[in-house]
Scaffold this active site. Structure first.
Site, short mmCIF file in Angstrom:
data_model
loop_
_atom_site.label_atom_id
_atom_site.label_comp_id
_atom_site.label_asym_id
_atom_site.label_seq_id
_atom_site.Cartn_x
_atom_site.Cartn_y
_atom_site.Cartn_z
N SER A 253 0.92 -1.14 -0.11
CA SER A 253 0.07 -0.29 -0.06
C SER A 253 0.86 1.47 0.18
O SER A 253 2.14 1.18 -0.03
CB SER A 253 -0.96 -0.09 1.38
OG SER A 253 0.04 0.13 2.52
N LYS A 254 0.14 2.21 0.03
CA LYS A 254 0.88 3.59 -0.08
C LYS A 254 2.03 3.89 1.13
O LYS A 254 3.14 4.43 0.57
CB LYS A 254 0.08 4.95 -0.03
CG LYS A 254 -0.95 4.84 -1.36
CD LYS A 254 -1.16 6.41 -1.87
CE LYS A 254 -1.46 6.53 -3.17
NZ LYS A 254 -2.83 6.05 -3.17
N ARG A 255 1.85 3.27 2.02
CA ARG A 255 2.79 3.36 3.10
C ARG A 255 4.09 2.70 2.72
O ARG A 255 5.04 3.14 3.27
CB ARG A 255 2.26 3.12 4.43
CG ARG A 255 2.01 2.00 5.07
CD ARG A 255 1.18 1.57 6.00
NE ARG A 255 0.56 0.60 5.89
CZ ARG A 255 1.23 -0.66 6.51
NH1 ARG A 255 2.36 -0.40 6.99
NH2 ARG A 255 0.53 -1.74 6.30
N GLY A 257 5.55 3.19 -0.08
CA GLY A 257 6.01 3.95 -1.42
C GLY A 257 4.91 3.93 -2.52
O GLY A 257 3.89 3.61 -2.17
#
Ligand code: GLU
Length: 473
Positions: A253-255, A257
């Site tokens: 996921s976005k966390r 990158g």
């Protein structure tokens, strides 16, 4: 000749193309192309709030960029269209009416609030929050009463009371108890088809033979198998591939990158790198040759060899693969892709040469401006590098370089290589090390002690500019 193998990639246009979805698309593509089958692109846009046409366009664009094509889809005419779910309402209506008529589904008048409350109670009591069957048991009279009150029903599927079984091509036999499924909604009270129902009706009416998708859909598949059976359609074969995880083991996921294909495109990764990388995440090529172009992938990939273990994203490996693919790609292709990363250079007639000269340094194309900088105006050398041109031998080298350049043609790279070789030979015979010959020329030309090979610098700067820079010192 295409055969009866029909697979589909079914993105929801609620976000940009995620790496995980691109991996699903790739597996479907490799399977379809490897088997002479048909690949269908279906847009699952039933969520009116989150689905956007601009996102659909961007997904199609990124799939094309990756080199993944399809045979039927919203932009082609095919016998099984339309290929956007929002344009298929009538097909869903006919099928839901059939299930209602056969008693395999029933109207449900429970309100959202009631359902929420029941869910809360079930969870508090430690039970799986499945539908409690309130409307399943309504008599005709009770139903009429609710209709008279003006309540708009959803339609729920009557889950049969038997174990659900299917064979997964990767995971083997899968069994689900109906107790964990519960009667589920196939048509919402606003008349729109629910996710599971539209997927099944589409897979059935589009003649899908194999459903290849992520493991996160396994429980949905249990529902899908029931719906196929209730509608009297043949159940397709299923393969649920592992999910893409971040380095910490949670779903990518976005966390972790960047997660979207266009982000990697922006960062200057090549499409063939991404394809190669995504395939390797769950598959080991025979002979352990990992750097593969699309044709090699197609030749070697066998969906049966996929590993069921989770695929963990590894940026370092992606970077390594990209540097390999940068060397494998035809220069003309690289130059086309490189233009937007180095717009200040792309009109230079020597741009292909410039790109070639820094290939060994690049991890991605977005590194270009940094490595091409020495082709720009010369910098005043810092104290740390100035000694190369101040020393006696350094000055002699520069003098000699001027002398040779003034008496030579500089037609191209070969000429430039000869000039540099000549300067080197001359001074190395006198006992200087290669570095002691090349550095003064480099520093005099660019003001830096690092940069592209000297012959490239000479050609790109040209005879006149090179001589003038050498003279300035
Ligand atoms: N639209 C679903 C998704 O984006 C895919 C559903 C399916 O493959 O059956 O996850």
């Amino acid at each position: 000749m295409q055969n009866s193998i029909r697979v589909r990639f079914a993105p929801s246009p609620t976000g940009k193309l995620h790496l995980g979805s691109a991996r699903t698309a790739l597996f479907n593509w490799l399977f379809a192309r490897g088997q002479d089958g048909t690949l269908i692109l279906r847009i699952e846009d039933t969520d009116p709030e989150r689905s956007k046409r601009s996102l659909e366009d961007s997904i199609l664009d990124d799939l094309r960029w990756l080199g993944l094509d399809w045979d039927e889809g919203p932009d082609t005419c095919g016998a099984h269209g339309p290929y956007r779910q929002r344009e298929r309402a009538e097909t869903y209506r006919v099928h839901s009416q059939r299930l209602l008529g056969e008693g395999k589904a029933y109207p449900c008048y429970c309100t959202l609030e009631e359902l929420e409350e029941k869910k809360r109670q079930a969870m508090a009591a430690g039970r799986t929050p499945i539908y409690d069957g309130t409307c399943r048991r309504l008599s005709e009279e009770e139903r009429r009463g609710r209709e008279l009150q003006g309540l708009k029903p959803a339609i729920r599927f009557r889950v049969p009371d038997h174990e659900i079984f299917f064979e997964d091509l990767l995971h083997g036999s899968m069994r689900f108890s109906p107790d964990v499924i519960g009667d589920f909604i196939i048509v919402r009270s606003d008349g729109s088809a629910g996710f599971n129902f539209s997927v099944v009706v589409d897979d059935a009416t589009m003649g899908i033979s194999h459903v290849i998708r992520g493991e996160d859909h396994l429980t949905n598949t249990a529902r899908h198998v029931l719906l196929f059976e209730a509608l009297g359609y043949a159940v397709p074969l299923y393969l649920h591939h592992s999910l893409l995880l971040g380095p910490d083991g949670s779903k990518m996921s976005k966390r972790h990158g960047a997660t979207a294909v266009p982000d990697y495109r922006e960062m200057g990764y090549l499409p063939q790198t991404l394809i190669n990388y995504l395939a390797l995440l769950s598959w080991s090529p025979p002979a352990e040759k990992e750097v593969l172009d699309k044709d090699e992938l197609l030749r070697l990939f066998d969906i049966g060899d996929l590993s069921p273990s989770p695929a963990v994203f590894d940026k370092a490996k992606l970077d390594w693969l990209n540097s390999k693919h940068l060397h494998m790609a035809p220069l003309s292709e690289l130059v086309r892709a490189a233009g937007r990363f180095a717009p200040e250079w792309s009109d230079n007639p020597h741009f292909p040469l410039m790109v070639e000269s820094v290939l060994d340094n690049l991890v991605t194309l977005s590194d270009l401006p940094r490595y091409l900088a020495p082709f720009g105006p010369a910098e005043v050398p810092t104290e740390q590098v100035a000694h190369w041109v101040r020393s006696e031998s350094g000055r002699a080298v520069v003098e000699k370089a001027i002398d040779i350049l003034e008496n030579r043609d500089l037609g191209g790279l070969e000429d430039a290589k000869q000039i540099i070789a000549e300067i080197k030979r001359d001074f190395m015979e006198k006992g200087l090390k290669a570095r002691e010959v090349l550095m003064p020329v480099r520093v005099a030309l660019t003001g830096k002690d690092k940069g592209p090979p000297l012959p490239y610098l000479l050609v790109v700067l040209g005879l006149e500019e090179s001589i003038s820079r050498l003279r300035e010192l």
